[in-house]
Design an enzyme around this catalytic site. Structure first.
Site: not given
Length: 494
Positions: A279, A351, A353
């Protein structure tokens, strides 16, 4: 905070430090106002008439000890037009009152708010502890100088209908339990990631089980998860030195202990760096809140145990951490999930899910009546619904509608989004069964579509709380949502 209800409506006979009385627009005022007037030469009515007391909604006027027989301080609160005094108006009155009392360092009050509108007295009693808790909550565990404790310690409510006082007391008690559950959720969610990892979640779960004998807590470490073939779940945590742990909290309150349970599954990413698909650094500190789904499950299970609901409920905290290192999973990897469905990893920052899909497969063994997962899953949900509404999707329209209804009753807003075959096209893979990210368009819905592939054996709903679980900026902190909504849903199943 202590709460009590009194049937004695003689306001001038109360012994509390401060009397909180409500006034309305127009000439008609309550008998309590008339009572104070009689003891003090019509003072309150005179101040209303002169405009020194404002009857507009939420306006407050603080009066110190009056000259005659009324020895307490008096806080006068405007409630606006009596005809339009509903629950939303009551909430504004409560907020204004608590803020004013805090500024005056009042310890114990007696309040007539339950007497304003008998039709919503129960709802007011239930909401009041939650609002007070929200306004007085402070997370300062890691500050060297602690915040000053709230001065208000006891709140006594006047209520005149003896026939329904037990019902109102019951709602007040429920409100206190919900407020405490929200505080517990906030406390866990606000913990920094160097403290709150999957092991910490497991320890909190065990501690809850020790406090409540009606809860059974089981923890599954990486060895147990591997035996269950929960390969997608394990892949996400491979880059972290902190072990992935799934914590299962069981409550069996139904007469039939084998009756189908209501299952709650909480995403517990105690920190989400994005993994290899890392990120941006700006705002990454807020990724400690990526476990708010698991924190929600903890709070709800605490409330379920205290409410002693006559149903069976199972809560699962799916603890994990997504970090990049030489052992981390990669874009392009293909994972075989617990269900046997293969997943092509397009983005390691999708991630949650992957952790949830194996957990949702695991809970099939409980033969659930319904399954609800709670997850800070997609930034796209913030784009769609802002920070006001939790997104709701699922494979059963009736369940989705029940959750929306419960959210409205709890004052914890949610909104349904579509989930259909058109969106399923976006998660097709050329080299596996599905991909773990469907692109920017409809990102919240395609994430739900992914989860739907693992929930075909039961009624399921997905709550995307990315926009509602925490606040950013100067007021950064967990909100405790959607604890109230889920508790209301479970209360509605009794």
């Amino acid at each position: 905070m202590q709460y009590a209800i009194k049937n004695n409506l003689a306001i001038t006979k109360q012994k509390e430090e401060c009397l909180v009385i409500t006034v309305q627009l127009g000439k008609l005022q309550s008998n309590l106002i008339k009572e104070i007037d009689e003891e003090n030469n019509g003072l309150i009515s005179q101040l209303i008439k002169s405009g020194d007391i404002n009857c507009q909604l939420g306006k407050t006027t603080f009066l110190y000890t009056l000259a005659n027989s009324t020895k307490q301080k008096i806080l006068v609160v405007g409630c606006g037009d009596a005809k339009s005094f509903d629950l939303n108006a009551a909430k504004k009155v409560i907020q204004a009152t608590i803020k004013e009392l805090a500024s005056k360092k009042v310890n114990h009050i007696c309040w007539d708010i339950l007497t304003l509108n008998s039709a919503i007295s129960c709802e007011i009693a239930k909401q009041l502890p939650q609002i007070v808790s929200e306004l007085t909550y402070c997370f300062d565990e890691f500050k060297s100088t602690k915040s000053e404790q709230p001065s208000l310690q006891k709140l006594t409510l006047l209520y005149g209908d003896k026939k329904t006082v037990n019902q109102v007391e019951g709602q007040l008690s429920q409100g206190q339990i919900i407020a405490n559950a929200i505080v517990s959720t906030k406390n866990i969610a606000n913990m920094p990631s160097n403290v709150c990892n999957a092991k910490y979640l497991a320890e909190q779960g065990k501690s809850l089980g020790q406090q409540h004998t009606n809860l059974k807590v089981t923890c599954f470490g990486e060895k147990e998860l591997a035996k269950l073939n929960m390969n997608a779940y394990l892949a996400v945590g491979r880059g972290s030195t902190n072990e992935s742990i799934m914590t299962v909290i069981e409550y069996h309150g139904a007469k039939d202990k084998k009756a189908q349970p209501y299952v709650l599954v909480g995403k517990g990413l105690t920190f989400d760096s994005g993994g290899i698909s890392i990120k941006p650094s700006a705002g990454m500190d807020e990724m400690k809140y990526d476990m708010c789904g698991a924190a929600t499950v903890f709070g709800v299970m605490q409330a379920v145990a205290e409410l002693k609901l006559p149903i069976n409920v199972i809560g699962v905290m799916a603890g994990c951490e997504n970090m990049p290192d030489g052992n981390a999973y990669r874009p392009g990897d293909i994972l075989t999930t617990m269900s046997g469905i293969t997943v092509e990893v397009i983005n390691t920052d999708a991630e949650g899910r992957l952790v949830l899909c194996d957990t949702l497969t695991y809970v099939e063994r409980f033969n659930p009546k319904t399954v609800i997962d709670i997850a800070t899953l997609t930034g796209a949900c913030i784009v769609a619904l802002g920070h006001h509404y939790t997104g709701v999707m699922g494979n059963n329209p009736q369940l989705v509608e029940q959750l929306i209804t419960s959210s409205n009753k709890a004052g914890d807003k949610a909104w349904s989004l579509p989930i259909d075959s058109d969106f399923q096209e976006q998660i097709k893979s050329t080299c596996a069964d599905i991909v773990n990210a469907g692109g920017r368009d409809g990102g919240t819905i395609t994430a739900a579509c992914f989860l739907s592939r693992f929930t075909e054996k039961y009624q399921w709903a997905h709550l995307d709380i990315a926009g509602t679980a925490w606040r950013s900026g100067a007021n950064k902190g967990a909100t405790g949502r959607p604890v109230a909504m889920l508790i209301q849903y479970l209360l509605d199943q009794k």
